[in-house]
Design a protein around this motif. Structure first.
Motif, PDB file in Angstrom:
ATOM      1  N   THR A   5       0.840  -1.200   0.000  1.00 45.47           N
ATOM      2  CA  THR A   5       0.000   0.000   0.000  1.00 45.47           C
ATOM      3  C   THR A   5       0.878   1.254   0.000  1.00 45.47           C
ATOM      4  N   GLU A   6       0.226   2.383  -0.216  1.00 44.31           N
ATOM      5  CA  GLU A   6       0.897   3.684  -0.183  1.00 44.31           C
ATOM      6  C   GLU A   6       1.687   3.875   1.115  1.00 44.31           C
ATOM      7  N   LYS A   7       1.065   3.618   2.248  1.00 38.66           N
ATOM      8  CA  LYS A   7       1.709   3.845   3.543  1.00 38.66           C
ATOM      9  C   LYS A   7       2.882   2.895   3.779  1.00 38.66           C
ATOM     10  N   ARG A   8       2.784   1.655   3.281  1.00 36.85           N
ATOM     11  CA  ARG A   8       3.901   0.712   3.460  1.00 36.85           C
ATOM     12  C   ARG A   8       5.083   1.111   2.583  1.00 36.85           C
ATOM     13  N   PHE A  49       4.926   9.983  -0.213  1.00 36.83           N
ATOM     14  CA  PHE A  49       4.432   9.205  -1.350  1.00 36.83           C
ATOM     15  C   PHE A  49       3.647  10.152  -2.253  1.00 36.83           C
ATOM     16  N   LEU A  50       3.928  10.133  -3.564  1.00 36.82           N
ATOM     17  CA  LEU A  50       3.217  11.021  -4.478  1.00 36.82           C
ATOM     18  C   LEU A  50       2.234  10.266  -5.369  1.00 36.82           C
ATOM     19  N   ALA A  51       2.678   9.163  -5.965  1.00 37.45           N
ATOM     20  CA  ALA A  51       1.801   8.426  -6.879  1.00 37.45           C
ATOM     21  C   ALA A  51       2.284   6.990  -6.998  1.00 37.45           C
ATOM     22  N   GLY A  52       1.363   6.091  -7.339  1.00 41.95           N
ATOM     23  CA  GLY A  52       1.734   4.700  -7.516  1.00 41.95           C
ATOM     24  C   GLY A  52       0.784   3.963  -8.439  1.00 41.95           C
ATOM     25  N   MET A  53       1.312   2.930  -9.099  1.00 46.89           N
ATOM     26  CA  MET A  53       0.531   2.070  -9.992  1.00 46.89           C
ATOM     27  C   MET A  53       0.725   0.630  -9.541  1.00 46.89           C
ATOM     28  N   ASP A  54      -0.367  -0.134  -9.481  1.00 41.52           N
ATOM     29  CA  ASP A  54      -0.291  -1.539  -9.100  1.00 41.52           C
ATOM     30  C   ASP A  54      -0.414  -2.409 -10.339  1.00 41.52           C
ATOM     31  N   GLU A  55       0.657  -3.091 -10.675  1.00 38.07           N
ATOM     32  CA  GLU A  55       0.680  -4.055 -11.772  1.00 38.07           C
ATOM     33  C   GLU A  55       1.676  -5.133 -11.377  1.00 38.07           C
ATOM     34  N   GLN A  56       2.150  -5.947 -12.341  1.00 40.38           N
ATOM     35  CA  GLN A  56       3.175  -6.932 -12.007  1.00 40.38           C
ATOM     36  C   GLN A  56       4.427  -6.235 -11.484  1.00 40.38           C
ATOM     37  N   VAL A  57       4.674  -5.043 -12.003  1.00 42.01           N
ATOM     38  CA  VAL A  57       5.735  -4.198 -11.473  1.00 42.01           C
ATOM     39  C   VAL A  57       5.048  -2.996 -10.850  1.00 42.01           C
ATOM     40  N   GLN A  58       5.121  -2.894  -9.546  1.00 44.87           N
ATOM     41  CA  GLN A  58       4.533  -1.751  -8.853  1.00 44.87           C
ATOM     42  C   GLN A  58       5.481  -0.572  -9.069  1.00 44.87           C
ATOM     43  N   GLY A  60       5.939   4.030  -9.183  1.00 44.24           N
ATOM     44  CA  GLY A  60       5.378   5.298  -8.751  1.00 44.24           C
ATOM     45  C   GLY A  60       6.448   6.319  -8.479  1.00 44.24           C
ATOM     46  N   ILE A  61       6.048   7.352  -7.738  1.00 43.75           N
ATOM     47  CA  ILE A  61       6.951   8.461  -7.440  1.00 43.75           C
ATOM     48  C   ILE A  61       6.909   8.761  -5.954  1.00 43.75           C
ATOM     49  N   MET A  62       8.095   8.893  -5.387  1.00 39.92           N
ATOM     50  CA  MET A  62       8.270   9.363  -4.015  1.00 39.92           C
ATOM     51  C   MET A  62       8.937  10.727  -4.082  1.00 39.92           C
ATOM     52  N   VAL A  63       8.694  11.544  -3.064  1.00 42.20           N
ATOM     53  CA  VAL A  63       9.318  12.865  -3.002  1.00 42.20           C
ATOM     54  C   VAL A  63      10.062  12.999  -1.679  1.00 42.20           C
ATOM     55  N   LEU A  64      11.284  13.508  -1.758  1.00 42.44           N
ATOM     56  CA  LEU A  64      12.027  13.912  -0.575  1.00 42.44           C
ATOM     57  C   LEU A  64      12.093  15.427  -0.596  1.00 42.44           C
ATOM     58  N   ASN A  65      11.645  16.070   0.458  1.00 38.93           N
ATOM     59  CA  ASN A  65      11.829  17.506   0.622  1.00 38.93           C
ATOM     60  C   ASN A  65      12.872  17.686   1.718  1.00 38.93           C
ATOM     61  N   ILE A  66      13.998  18.294   1.342  1.00 37.80           N
ATOM     62  CA  ILE A  66      15.105  18.491   2.275  1.00 37.80           C
ATOM     63  C   ILE A  66      15.146  19.973   2.637  1.00 37.80           C
ATOM     64  N   TYR A  67      14.801  20.281   3.875  1.00 35.78           N
ATOM     65  CA  TYR A  67      14.721  21.670   4.330  1.00 35.78           C
ATOM     66  C   TYR A  67      16.090  22.176   4.780  1.00 35.78           C
ATOM     67  N   ARG A 129      12.496  14.251  -6.644  1.00 35.39           N
ATOM     68  CA  ARG A 129      11.466  13.298  -7.086  1.00 35.39           C
ATOM     69  C   ARG A 129      12.166  12.008  -7.506  1.00 35.39           C
ATOM     70  N   ILE A 130      11.678  10.891  -6.945  1.00 32.85           N
ATOM     71  CA  ILE A 130      12.301   9.596  -7.180  1.00 32.85           C
ATOM     72  C   ILE A 130      11.278   8.627  -7.774  1.00 32.85           C
ATOM     73  N   LYS A 131      11.626   8.059  -8.931  1.00 34.05           N
ATOM     74  CA  LYS A 131      10.795   7.001  -9.514  1.00 34.05           C
ATOM     75  C   LYS A 131      11.213   5.678  -8.887  1.00 34.05           C
ATOM     76  N   TYR A 132      10.226   4.881  -8.546  1.00 32.53           N
ATOM     77  CA  TYR A 132      10.546   3.554  -8.017  1.00 32.53           C
ATOM     78  C   TYR A 132       9.834   2.487  -8.841  1.00 32.53           C
ATOM     79  N   ARG A 133      10.450   1.311  -8.869  1.00 31.34           N
ATOM     80  CA  ARG A 133       9.844   0.130  -9.482  1.00 31.34           C
ATOM     81  C   ARG A 133      10.054  -1.014  -8.506  1.00 31.34           C
ATOM     82  N   ARG A 134       8.987  -1.791  -8.297  1.00 34.99           N
ATOM     83  CA  ARG A 134       9.026  -2.912  -7.359  1.00 34.99           C
ATOM     84  C   ARG A 134       8.330  -4.102  -7.999  1.00 34.99           C
ATOM     85  N   ILE A 135       9.059  -5.173  -8.184  1.00 35.21           N
ATOM     86  CA  ILE A 135       8.480  -6.365  -8.806  1.00 35.21           C
ATOM     87  C   ILE A 135       7.640  -7.109  -7.779  1.00 35.21           C
ATOM     88  N   THR A 136       6.393  -7.422  -8.132  1.00 35.59           N
ATOM     89  CA  THR A 136       5.464  -8.053  -7.192  1.00 35.59           C
ATOM     90  C   THR A 136       5.204  -9.526  -7.499  1.00 35.59           C
TER      91      THR A 136
END
Length: 137
Positions: A5-8, A49-58, A60-67, A129-136
């Motif tokens: 999930t998004e939170k995990r 967490f910014l966005a995510g797609m659920d498929e065989q390869v999950q 999406g995009i994560m964001v780090l804001n460094i103050y 902005r970081i693109k991630y790919r996770r094989i499910t």
């Protein structure tokens, strides 16, 4: 592997960042979205967490804001962006993305890190902005 999930996924990235050289190099703390104290005057990282797609390869995009707190010009007392420190942290952020050793996530940049003014708090933040790919499967 089961779909996450998004939170995990956000928690996974929070843990990656907490254990990184990037986190060790800041004066503050790593937070998840919405948890950074509004009165913090330290270098903090917010993982979001910014966005995510659920498929065989999950994916999406994560964001780090460094103050980064603004620095003071001695001659005038004016607060300005701490360009030198932002440059250093941008390099560390790129290294975090490019040298991540996760067995579960493949990371890549989603654009060039950029600094923006954090309105009303005499700080700037670097948005990474970081693109991630996770094989499910």
């Amino acid at each position: 592997m089961a779909t996450k999930t998004e939170k995990r996924i956000e928690r996974d990235f929070y843990e990656f960042v907490c254990n990184s050289e990037l986190a060790k190099s800041i004066s503050g703390t790593v937070y998840r979205k919405g948890m950074r104290p509004t009165d913090s005057n330290k270098e903090d990282i917010v993982v979001k967490f910014l966005a995510g797609m659920d498929e065989q390869v999950q994916s999406g995009i994560m964001v780090l804001n460094i103050y980064v707190p603004d620095t003071t010009i001695r001659s005038t007392g004016a607060k300005v962006e701490d360009i030198k420190r932002i440059d250093e942290l941008e390099e560390l952020a790129l290294s975090f993305v490019e040298n991540n050793d996760s067995n579960e996530y493949d990371l890549s940049k989603d654009g060039t890190p950029k600094s923006l003014e954090a309105e009303g708090i005499e700080q700037h933040f670097i948005q990474v902005r970081i693109k991630y790919r996770r094989i499910t499967i």
